[in-house]
Design an enzyme around this catalytic site. Structure first.
Site, PDB file in Angstrom:
ATOM      1  N   HIS A 192       0.676  -1.465   0.200  1.00  0.00           N
ATOM      2  CA  HIS A 192       0.312  -0.413  -0.244  1.00  0.00           C
ATOM      3  C   HIS A 192       0.688   1.080   0.170  1.00  0.00           C
ATOM      4  O   HIS A 192       0.396   2.079   0.299  1.00  0.00           O
ATOM      5  CB  HIS A 192      -0.826  -0.084   1.086  1.00  0.00           C
ATOM      6  N   ASP A 229       2.454   1.982  -3.013  1.00  0.00           N
ATOM      7  CA  ASP A 229       2.818   2.176  -4.871  1.00  0.00           C
ATOM      8  C   ASP A 229       1.941   3.708  -5.263  1.00  0.00           C
ATOM      9  O   ASP A 229       2.167   4.389  -6.059  1.00  0.00           O
ATOM     10  CB  ASP A 229       2.559   1.022  -5.638  1.00  0.00           C
ATOM     11  N   GLY A 280      -4.889 -12.977  -4.210  1.00  0.00           N
ATOM     12  CA  GLY A 280      -4.269 -11.549  -4.460  1.00  0.00           C
ATOM     13  C   GLY A 280      -2.651 -11.962  -4.932  1.00  0.00           C
ATOM     14  O   GLY A 280      -1.886 -10.843  -4.647  1.00  0.00           O
ATOM     15  N   LEU A 281      -2.572 -12.688  -5.892  1.00  0.00           N
ATOM     16  CA  LEU A 281      -1.462 -12.484  -6.790  1.00  0.00           C
ATOM     17  C   LEU A 281      -1.402 -12.318  -8.077  1.00  0.00           C
ATOM     18  O   LEU A 281      -0.270 -12.524  -8.892  1.00  0.00           O
ATOM     19  CB  LEU A 281      -1.277 -13.927  -7.077  1.00  0.00           C
ATOM     20  N   GLU A 317      -7.329  -1.238 -15.107  1.00  0.00           N
ATOM     21  CA  GLU A 317      -7.258  -1.446 -14.038  1.00  0.00           C
ATOM     22  C   GLU A 317      -8.652  -0.003 -13.785  1.00  0.00           C
ATOM     23  O   GLU A 317      -9.452  -0.272 -12.687  1.00  0.00           O
ATOM     24  CB  GLU A 317      -6.565  -1.835 -12.893  1.00  0.00           C
ATOM     25  N   ASP A 324       1.489  -4.074  -9.328  1.00  0.00           N
ATOM     26  CA  ASP A 324       1.119  -5.166  -9.856  1.00  0.00           C
ATOM     27  C   ASP A 324       1.555  -5.675 -11.539  1.00  0.00           C
ATOM     28  O   ASP A 324       2.298  -6.772 -11.641  1.00  0.00           O
ATOM     29  CB  ASP A 324      -0.281  -5.553 -10.234  1.00  0.00           C
TER      30      ASP A 324
HETATM   31  C1  GLA Z   1      -2.956  -4.004  -5.352  1.00  0.00           C
HETATM   32  C2  GLA Z   1      -3.233  -3.295  -5.613  1.00  0.00           C
HETATM   33  C3  GLA Z   1      -1.735  -2.756  -5.860  1.00  0.00           C
HETATM   34  C4  GLA Z   1      -1.403  -2.351  -4.875  1.00  0.00           C
HETATM   35  C5  GLA Z   1      -1.298  -3.555  -3.618  1.00  0.00           C
HETATM   36  C6  GLA Z   1      -1.190  -3.335  -2.140  1.00  0.00           C
HETATM   37  O1  GLA Z   1      -1.867  -5.621  -5.312  1.00  0.00           O
HETATM   38  O2  GLA Z   1      -3.460  -3.469  -7.264  1.00  0.00           O
HETATM   39  O3  GLA Z   1      -1.451  -1.797  -6.842  1.00  0.00           O
HETATM   40  O4  GLA Z   1      -1.091  -1.177  -3.842  1.00  0.00           O
HETATM   41  O5  GLA Z   1      -2.759  -4.102  -3.524  1.00  0.00           O
HETATM   42  O6  GLA Z   1       0.575  -2.955  -2.178  1.00  0.00           O
END
Ligand code: GLA
Length: 401
Positions: A34, A36, A126-127, A175, A187
């Protein structure tokens, strides 16, 4: 599934052979969570699992979408590219095609295409399965829509790194506009710029980055899946983004800043009093601490101090639990069980949170006990069976055929 099986599946779906095939990976973030969208640094690596895309032109002026993971298929005329209702999965692809043509006026979609996707990133873990799909689409369609006639890379890029960064930015814009998640760039960047056995130390403000070798003698990166799907688009993520903006606004009354990541822990002492909103204050405290932790962790890894790296991972989880409040029962149960296992150097949630996965550094000889103990504790607390994967750090997006 092998790439040959994917080619057969394409022939079964469309009655002819695919002309090209591409792959883009998912990612695991080692530290820097959190940060970025707050202009901070992140430290993700690309994984060996991800999304494949096979394509062939058609004469019908339509985009046909098939997936080996989803039952729905879509047929969209190329003259009508816009977001589809009901969170259609093809939005992740349509958005990229739309954004390519808006960011690059020379890029034209001159024919229809048949597309087949296959992904092996565990869904909702979350990957970054969606980033993998975006970047693989951006890679394929920049090439289809804007092949450079001057040699080099599509859309006129002469530098591979700059081209790959552009693929990440296309994916991120998709996105935002087609999925409504106001994510940072981490990501998509990891999917585009990944390098085997390296993590990416990325400054999300300047987009400058460095590949740092992940040499862990006798230690593995283990991903543990809560099997409790994360709901990034549920609004909780966008709430965090807004709360950070509030903190920036309030701090700026005493010290003008653009991003929370500009603040050092010493600055924080001086400015925190300016934040009147208690929630925004907690969120900002996490971001300032996490940015400092990430820089320190990268230095520790470069020096071979994996013990310190692991401690910082654990501190990151604690901050995400207490101040950022994005962990929840499942992620906390996994991380807290991991911390009790001898041979675990550090463990934390990875990605957006609210479910999904943790990432842990585990000594080779402790891996069996890790899976046994963490799996049992987790099931006792939540009634859910966790899954464990030893991460293989892979390369970024590529054309395979
Ligand atoms: C998700 C978002 C990323 C980043 C993470 C937390 O994966 O897509 O941009 O903010 O959460 O670090």
């Amino acid at each position: 599934m092998t790439t040959q099986e994917m080619q057969i599946a394409f022939e079964q779906a469309y009655g002819r052979k695919a002309e090209k095939m591409f792959f883009s990976p998912g990612r695991v973030n080692l530290i820097g969570e959190h940060t970025d969208y707050n202009g901070g640094c992140v430290f993700p690596c690309a994984l060996s699992f991800g999304a494949w895309l096979l394509i062939a032109k058609n004469e019908e002026g339509v985009l046909r979408f098939h997936s080996l993971n989803m039952p729905q298929t879509y047929t969209i005329p190329i003259s009508e590219i816009k977001p589809q209702a009901d969170r259609a999965w093809c939005n992740y692809a349509l958005g990229c095609i739309d954004i390519i043509s808006r960011r690059h006026p020379e890029a034209k979609l001159e024919s229809g295409y048949d597309l087949l996707y296959y992904g092996n990133v565990p869904a909702g873990a979350g990957l970054s399965s969606s980033a993998a799909m975006e970047v693989v689409t951006a890679r394929a369609f920049t090439e289809e829509m804007a092949v450079s006639d001057r040699g080099g890379y599509p859309c006129g890029y002469t530098d591979e790194k700059a081209y790959r960064t552009e693929l990440a930015l296309i994916g991120q814009a998709c996105e935002h506009e087609y999925a409504g998640v106001m994510c940072g760039v981490m990501d998509q960047f990891a999917s585009a710029q990944g390098k085997k056995d390296h993590a990416i130390y990325l400054n999300c403000d300047t987009l400058e980055f460095e590949h740092v070798p992940v040499k862990l003698d006798g230690i593995k990166v283990v991903i543990s899946n809560t099997h409790s799907p994360h709901h990034l688009d549920s609004g909780a993520y966008n709430d965090r983004v807004r709360q950070c903006h509030t903190a920036v606004e309030q701090i700026s009354k005493v010290k003008p800043i653009k991003f929370l990541a500009e603040l050092t822990p010493e600055d924080w002492e001086k400015v925190e009093g300016a934040i009147t909103d208690p929630i925004a204050k907690k969120r900002a405290r996490h971001v300032v601490g996490e940015v400092a932790r990430t820089a320190e962790a990268v230095e520790a890894l470069k020096k071979g101090d994996i013990k310190r790296f692991g401690e910082l991972m654990t501190a990151s989880h604690v901050s995400l639990r207490n101040d950022y409040e994005v962990t929840g029962k499942e992620l906390d149960s996994l991380a807290e069980a991991a911390w009790q296992v001898e041979g675990v150097l550090g463990s934390r949630m990875t990605g957006g949170g609210f479910g999904g996965c943790t990432v842990s550094l585990v000594k080779d000889e402790a891996i069996d006990e890790f899976k046994r103990f963490v799996g049992a504790e987790y099931e006792k607390k939540t009634g859910i069976k966790a899954d464990f994967y030893v991460a293989e750090i892979g390369d970024g997006v590529a054309r395979l055929i």
